[in-house]
Enzyme design. Structure first.
Site, PDB file in Angstrom:
ATOM      1  N   HIS A 112       0.815  -1.221   0.000  1.00 46.13           N
ATOM      2  CA  HIS A 112       0.000   0.000   0.000  1.00 46.13           C
ATOM      3  C   HIS A 112       0.851   1.274   0.000  1.00 46.13           C
ATOM      4  O   HIS A 112       0.315   2.364  -0.213  1.00 46.13           O
ATOM      5  CB  HIS A 112      -0.945   0.029   1.201  1.00 46.13           C
ATOM      6  CG  HIS A 112      -1.940  -1.086   1.198  1.00 46.13           C
ATOM      7  ND1 HIS A 112      -2.742  -1.359   0.111  1.00 46.13           N
ATOM      8  CD2 HIS A 112      -2.259  -2.012   2.149  1.00 46.13           C
ATOM      9  CE1 HIS A 112      -3.508  -2.397   0.392  1.00 46.13           C
ATOM     10  NE2 HIS A 112      -3.236  -2.817   1.610  1.00 46.13           N
ATOM     11  N   ALA A 113       2.145   1.150   0.239  1.00 44.22           N
ATOM     12  CA  ALA A 113       3.029   2.321   0.221  1.00 44.22           C
ATOM     13  C   ALA A 113       3.282   2.745  -1.221  1.00 44.22           C
ATOM     14  O   ALA A 113       3.744   1.948  -2.044  1.00 44.22           O
ATOM     15  CB  ALA A 113       4.346   2.015   0.921  1.00 44.22           C
TER      16      ALA A 113
END
Length: 279
Positions: free
Chosen positions: A99-100
């Site tokens: 998700h980064a």
């Protein structure tokens, strides 16, 4: 999380691996972080200067210890890349921080280990065409955003469409699944799509994000796979890798079943299937 301690203990207890099969990573060299993440984001992250809104998006209370932990997770994935090139497959018991994005942290992810790994392999001329197979129940939005500007990296995410993140990025191939899909339908879709992707991309290195939050027991999942279905999913991926003779780095990703045994068993099955299929 407790699973990071229990997975190696269980693998050793069952005799699946030996102690010398494990490695302790070093923290990633910062120059590899900024291949994938914007330098300005990394500078603000490491100096603890994210805004309150950015910190809330990560889901963490930001600490230096947490940043150091993320650097070791990424270091583990990069080392696993090199071991996979030597041995065919290698695992990071943690990782899967998909998700980064290039300039943000999100969903308990600050640095994207497999996206950095893909850029690392290309930068070091250890691979020419990379495929990232993300089968965590959540879309790999950060991976999609980071890698969209790199044609040598193909991103494939198969996930629960109505699950987090609610604002999706665009992978090279996204398969958004309806709630409640079980083993047969899931495996049919995966086999068809993965075969097509591999034929199209012709990768010389594969990253596999093997989240076990696809299980019916998972409190955050929305899908309905059994333990055996999850194991067959792994078999499909590793069989494809074996068929084309391509090394694979595996990060374990999510798993949030209330019973820790369900999580550990599913993750250990991924190791077992890889060993049976590729070693």
């Amino acid at each position: 999380m407790m699973k990071y301690e229990l997975i190696p203990e269980q693998l050793l207890y069952e005799g699946i691996v030996e102690k010398d099969n494990f490695f302790a990573p070093n923290a990633v060299d910062e120059r590899f972080i900024t291949l994938a993440h914007q330098a300005a984001y990394w500078d603000r992250l490491k100096s603890m200067k994210l805004t309150a809104q950015e910190i809330r998006r990560t889901g963490f209370a930001l600490t230096q210890q947490l940043i150091t932990r993320e650097m070791y997770i990424v270091g583990g994935t990069l080392t696993a890349c090199d071991f996979a090139l030597e041995n065919g497959v290698a695992f990071n018991i943690a990782g899967g921080t998909h998700h980064a994005g290039s300039y943000w942290g999100e969903g308990f992810c600050l640095l994207n280990d497999q996206a950095i790994g893909a850029y690392y392999l290309l930068h070091q001329q250890k691979a020419k065409q990379v495929l990232i197979v993300d089968l965590d129940v959540h879309q790999g939005n950060g991976t999609a955003e980071i890698c969209r500007r790199k044609p040598e990296i193909f991103t494939f995410s198969m996930h629960a469409e109505r699950n987090f993140p609610f604002r999706k990025e665009t992978s090279d191939l996204d398969i958004g699944l309806a709630d409640g899909i079980g083993d047969d339908e899931y495996l049919t879709i995966l086999e068809k799509q993965l075969t097509l992707v591999i034929d199209r991309v012709k990768p010389d290195f594969i990253f596999y994000l093997a989240g076990v939050d696809v299980l019916a027991t998972d409190k955050l999942g929305r899908l309905n796979l059994t333990q055996n279905g999850c194991k067959l999913r792994d078999y499909l991926v590793f069989s494809c890798c074996k068929k084309i003779g391509v090394p694979v780095q595996v990060s374990m990703g999510g798993g949030y079943s209330p019973e820790i045994k369900n999580i550990v068993d599913a993750h250990c099955n991924t190791f077992k299937v890889a060993i049976e299929t590729l070693i």
